[in-house]
Design an enzyme around this catalytic site. Structure first.
Site, PDB file in Angstrom:
ATOM      1  N   ASP A  42       0.848  -1.198   0.000  1.00  0.00           N
ATOM      2  CA  ASP A  42       0.000   0.000   0.000  1.00  0.00           C
ATOM      3  C   ASP A  42       0.889   1.255   0.000  1.00  0.00           C
ATOM      4  OD1 ASP A  42       0.878  -0.163   2.611  1.00  0.00           O
ATOM      5  OD2 ASP A  42      -1.098   0.056   3.540  1.00  0.00           O
ATOM      6  N   ASP A  81      -0.879  -6.151  -0.104  1.00  0.00           N
ATOM      7  CA  ASP A  81      -1.250  -5.525   1.174  1.00  0.00           C
ATOM      8  C   ASP A  81      -2.756  -5.365   1.316  1.00  0.00           C
ATOM      9  OD1 ASP A  81       0.703  -4.916   3.048  1.00  0.00           O
ATOM     10  OD2 ASP A  81       1.390  -3.147   1.958  1.00  0.00           O
ATOM     11  N   GLU A 176       9.598  -4.119  10.477  1.00  0.00           N
ATOM     12  CA  GLU A 176       9.956  -2.802   9.924  1.00  0.00           C
ATOM     13  C   GLU A 176      10.512  -1.891  11.007  1.00  0.00           C
ATOM     14  OE1 GLU A 176       7.199  -0.948   7.232  1.00  0.00           O
ATOM     15  OE2 GLU A 176       8.312   0.942   7.251  1.00  0.00           O
TER      16      GLU A 176
HETATM   17  O1  KIV Z   1       3.628  -1.070   1.669  1.00  0.00           O
HETATM   18  C1  KIV Z   1       4.779  -1.519   1.560  1.00  0.00           C
HETATM   19  O2  KIV Z   1       5.445  -1.360   0.525  1.00  0.00           O
HETATM   20  C2  KIV Z   1       5.320  -2.274   2.668  1.00  0.00           C
HETATM   21  C3  KIV Z   1       6.776  -2.620   2.650  1.00  0.00           C
HETATM   22  C4  KIV Z   1       7.651  -1.467   2.564  1.00  0.00           C
HETATM   23  C5  KIV Z   1       7.154  -3.590   3.709  1.00  0.00           C
HETATM   24  O3  KIV Z   1       4.614  -2.606   3.572  1.00  0.00           O
END
Ligand code: KIV
Length: 259
Positions: A42, A81, A176
């Site tokens: 996301d 996501d 993260e």
């Molecule tokens: O949204 C995303 O790209 C992520 C990564 C950076 C882990 O959650």
């Protein structure tokens, strides 16, 4: 790449590489280069849409991008996501929306931000046979509560989140922005792969935003980003040359013109 093979990499001591992808062109390039998985993150809200946070991203937008990515991929695992407020309300809401992603895009797995607080939801997704990756540490969807994008240092809480995600059935977990020592402890304790972003070298794999690691995104990037190329500069120079060659008459030449 399948979910069992992805998980098996940890047992074999093989490090996993993941990059974000949001469209057909880049997904094809990254897949051909050999990454293990592509994450339709996301983060597209910030990287593609230019928004300040990931919060406005919708389920339909994720499906729109994921569908393009899946169409390009021949080998990598595609993980999508679950955006803000598409899973937080109830496990049922999460199963319905994750099911929609899998059905409408052909992706293999979903990712959601949460550990202890989302254990019931991870369990519900797992019970519905939807592979789910958890995401603990700095959770960008919690930016309002956190008051910014900050390193997370509460070792006890991070370990509890990671354990809860694994117990609930997550097949892997993103860590993260946490200190490398805590990431090392979590990685040693869990049977499922840990995928670090700003979590040091001891995780079972790494993930970065593609546009960051290719040097395409702006002048500022977090400490954990390594630019493996400077495509912003190279692109700017190419476009400047294009403009100059049009102005000088050098382009198009005979070789680019029909007789
Ligand atoms: O949204 C995303 O790209 C992520 C990564 C950076 C882990 O959650």
């Amino acid at each position: 790449m399948t979910v069992p093979r992805f998980v098996e990499a940890k047992r074999q001591g093989r490090k996993l590489s993941i990059l974000t992808a949001y469209d057909f062109l880049w997904a094809g390039l990254l897949d051909a280069a050999g990454v293990d998985a592509l994450l339709v993150g996301d983060s597209l809200g910030m990287v593609v849409q230019g928004k300040r946070t990931t919060l406005p991203v919708t389920l339909d937008e994720m499906i729109y991008h994921a569908e393009m990515v899946v169409r390009a991929v021949k080998r990598a695992l595609v993980i999508v996501d679950l955006p803000y407020m598409t899973f937080q309300i109830s496990p049922g809401q999460a199963v319905e929306n994750a099911g929609s992603i899998i059905k409408r895009t052909g992706a293999t797995a979903v990712k959601l931000e949460g550990g202890v607080n989302q254990a019931a939801t991870i369990a519900a997704l797992s019970a519905a046979d939807i592979p789910v990756m958890a995401h603990v540490g700095l959770k960008p969807q919690s930016v309002l509560k956190l008051g910014g994008y900050k390193i997370q240092r509460d070792a006890e809480r991070l370990l509890a989140d990671a354990r809860a995600a694994q117990e609930a059935g997550a097949f892997a977990i993103v860590l993260e922005c946490i200190p490398r020592g805590i990431a090392k402890t979590i990685t040693a304790e869990l049977a499922i792969p840990t995928i670090g972003i700003g979590a040091g070298p001891d995780c079972d794999g790494q993930v970065l935003v593609t546009q960051d690691m290719l040097g395409l995104t702006g002048n500022w990037s977090p400490k954990f980003v390594k630019a493996f190329a400077n495509l912003a500069e190279q692109s700017r120079r190419a476009v400047e040359r294009y403009i100059a060659e049009i102005e000088s008459g050098e382009f198009p030449g005979n070789e680019h013109s029909h007789a």
